[in-house]
Design an enzyme around this catalytic site. Structure first.
Site, PDB file in Angstrom:
ATOM      1  N   GLY A  40      74.886  43.723 -41.270  1.00 16.51           N
ATOM      2  CA  GLY A  40      75.188  42.408 -41.849  1.00 16.51           C
ATOM      3  C   GLY A  40      76.669  42.249 -42.133  1.00 16.51           C
ATOM      4  N   ASN A  41      76.992  41.230 -42.914  1.00 15.64           N
ATOM      5  CA  ASN A  41      78.392  41.012 -43.277  1.00 15.64           C
ATOM      6  C   ASN A  41      78.459  40.429 -44.686  1.00 15.64           C
ATOM      7  OD1 ASN A  41      78.490  37.960 -43.112  1.00 15.64           O
ATOM      8  ND2 ASN A  41      77.727  38.476 -41.068  1.00 15.64           N
ATOM      9  N   TRP A  42      79.680  40.235 -45.196  1.00 16.25           N
ATOM     10  CA  TRP A  42      79.884  39.885 -46.603  1.00 16.25           C
ATOM     11  C   TRP A  42      79.828  38.392 -46.890  1.00 16.25           C
ATOM     12  CZ3 TRP A  42      79.346  43.516 -49.951  1.00 16.25           C
ATOM     13  CH2 TRP A  42      79.751  44.820 -49.670  1.00 16.25           C
ATOM     14  N   SER A  43      79.498  37.569 -45.936  1.00 17.24           N
ATOM     15  CA  SER A  43      79.547  36.120 -46.193  1.00 17.24           C
ATOM     16  C   SER A  43      78.560  35.720 -47.292  1.00 17.24           C
ATOM     17  CB  SER A  43      79.221  35.351 -44.907  1.00 17.24           C
ATOM     18  OG  SER A  43      79.188  33.981 -45.194  1.00 17.24           O
TER      19      SER A  43
END
Ligand code: CTP
Length: 424
Positions: free
Chosen positions: A204-207
């Site tokens: 995933g990512n930090w958005s």
């Protein structure tokens, strides 16, 4: 000026009043007589530090309805009941609040709150349409629990959200926030996609989704019909947006492409994974003691490119985002050209910048060569600049469409056919 109509949500207007006064604004509260059944005069007077009156017959020598209307920089009516909207749309002046609405020349913001049936009734919707046509800003009510056991659209948006809208209207001065996106359908993607490795792990990512939610909220408050495709976000639904929840890049792609079919603009604020694991294990991957296997990845399709390829007549307009850590502008220009979108919002990320924060700073690049710098400020402010750019380009597309229709309808004369320059 804060007008309060007779709805149970009047108690939430106390919090809005507190936010406004704490921010340094002088607020005169004008409740309707029946609104005082919900929250009394003493509460409004104490919180505002100003006299409170519902009647045009008090302090008559000061002609209060004219004075209040002329002095105000902004009139907010929260909650705006079905009855108040009807009286405002009809131009009635049967109490102080409606009289002030007729004398006010500043931006006017209505925050409706009522039961879903009353909100959805054609009479109420026609009144909202009339007020918007006259340049008033009518925010969409939030969906959720209403006074009784019922749920649905009709809740007063949270005071903090109304306070933020009020701040933006005041910041934009006489221009206010015109409902310039009325009749437009827009799609916004927000959040960060998750690509599953097994039932418990993902890439995933930090958005956080905050920029996309700000885009959806501002578009709705400017009158657009909004579909928000939200990937793994923890934020409250923005008032007035239809929210579709997704997890992976593939789910997001399906939802966005479907909603885009009827849209005038799509803003891809979501952080979409470029790759996904080539396979997902149905059961949890266990440690084996041996060296771990590398994770094989497959490329996800680029949604912006698919949107650009599928459109006709320049619609929907496509806006991309580029989160970059280095050579921000040069990478942004290259990405804009590569993806073929109309606008690309470029911002620097990394080391606490942009992700999960309330503020953002960016440059909005246009395929037509424009470059609009947006200084560090609330994500809603950047959202408004993006919608300004979108609205301008949609107006150009409208004109081109009208011209094409005109050309199609106009009979072609012999002379026109013989002159190659006559047909642009
Ligand atoms: N995006 C998309 N489809 C994908 C990946 C990204 O539509 N499969 C969109 C994002 O929503 C964003 C924009 O493309 O609006 C920029 O994404 P980014 O990942 O930064 O662009 P890439 O082209 O993948 O470039 P790079 O990863 O090399 O920076």
């Amino acid at each position: 000026m804060l007008g309060v109509a007779a709805g149970i949500a009047a108690y939430k207007a106390c919090e809005l009043l507190r936010l406004l006064t704490e921010a340094g604004h002088q607020v005169r509260v004008v409740p309707t007589a029946d609104a005082l059944r919900f929250v009394g005069e003493a509460t409004w007077a104490a919180l505002s530090g100003q006299p409170v009156t519902s009647s045009a017959w008090a302090e008559v020598h000061e002609v209060p309805h004219v004075k209040l209307g002329k002095q105000a920089d902004l009139v907010i009516v929260a909650p705006a009941t079905a009855d108040l909207l009807a009286r405002a749309a009809a131009g009635r002046a049967d109490d102080l609040l409606t009289a002030v609405l007729l004398t006010a020349r500043c931006p006017v913001l209505f925050a409706p709150a009522m039961h879903t049936e009353m909100w959805e009734h054609p009479a109420t919707q026609a009144n909202v349409g009339t007020l918007r046509e006259r340049g008033c800003l009518v925010v969409q009510p939030a969906a959720g629990r209403l006074t009784g056991a019922d749920t649905g659209p009709g809740r007063l948006p949270e005071p903090a959200e109304l306070f933020a809208i009020a701040g933006r209207v005041l910041a934009r001065g006489a221009r206010g926030l015109a409902p310039d996106l009325t009749g437009r359908r827009v799609v916004v993607s927000a959040g960060g996609t998750r690509e599953e490795l097994d039932p418990v792990r993902f890439i995933g990512n930090w958005s956080s989704g905050r920029q996309g939610y700000a885009l959806a909220g501002t578009a709705a408050s400017r009158g657009a019909e909004v579909t928000l495709v939200a990937a793994n976000t923890q934020l409250p639904d923005p008032a007035g947006a239809q929210v579709v929840r997704v997890r992976s890049a593939e789910q997001l792609r399906t939802a966005v492409l479907q909603a885009a079919e009827a849209a005038d603009a799509v803003v891809m604020a979501a952080a979409v994974a470029d790759y996904r694991p080539a396979s997902r294990s149905a059961s949890k991957i266990k440690k084996t003691g041996a060296a771990p296997e590398p994770i094989a990845l497959t490329e996800n399709r680029d949604i912006i490119r698919d949107l650009v390829a599928a459109r006709t007549g320049g619609r929907p307009l496509v806006v991309g985002f580029a989160a970059e850590t280095d050579d921000v502008l040069a990478n942004g220009r290259a990405k804009l050209a590569r993806k073929g979108c109309d606008l690309l919002v470029v911002n620097q990320v990394g080391d606490g910048l942009a992700f999960g924060t309330a503020d953002n700073e960016a440059v909005v690049l246009g395929a037509d060569g424009t470059e609009v710098k947006v200084p560090l400020g609330p994500k809603e402010e950047l959202a408004d600049v993006i919608w300004d750019q979108v609205a301008e380009r949609l107006a150009v597309l409208d004109l081109a469409g009208d011209a094409a229709k005109g050309r199609a309808a106009a009979p072609v004369s012999r002379d026109d056919r013989s002159d190659p320059m006559a047909q642009p």
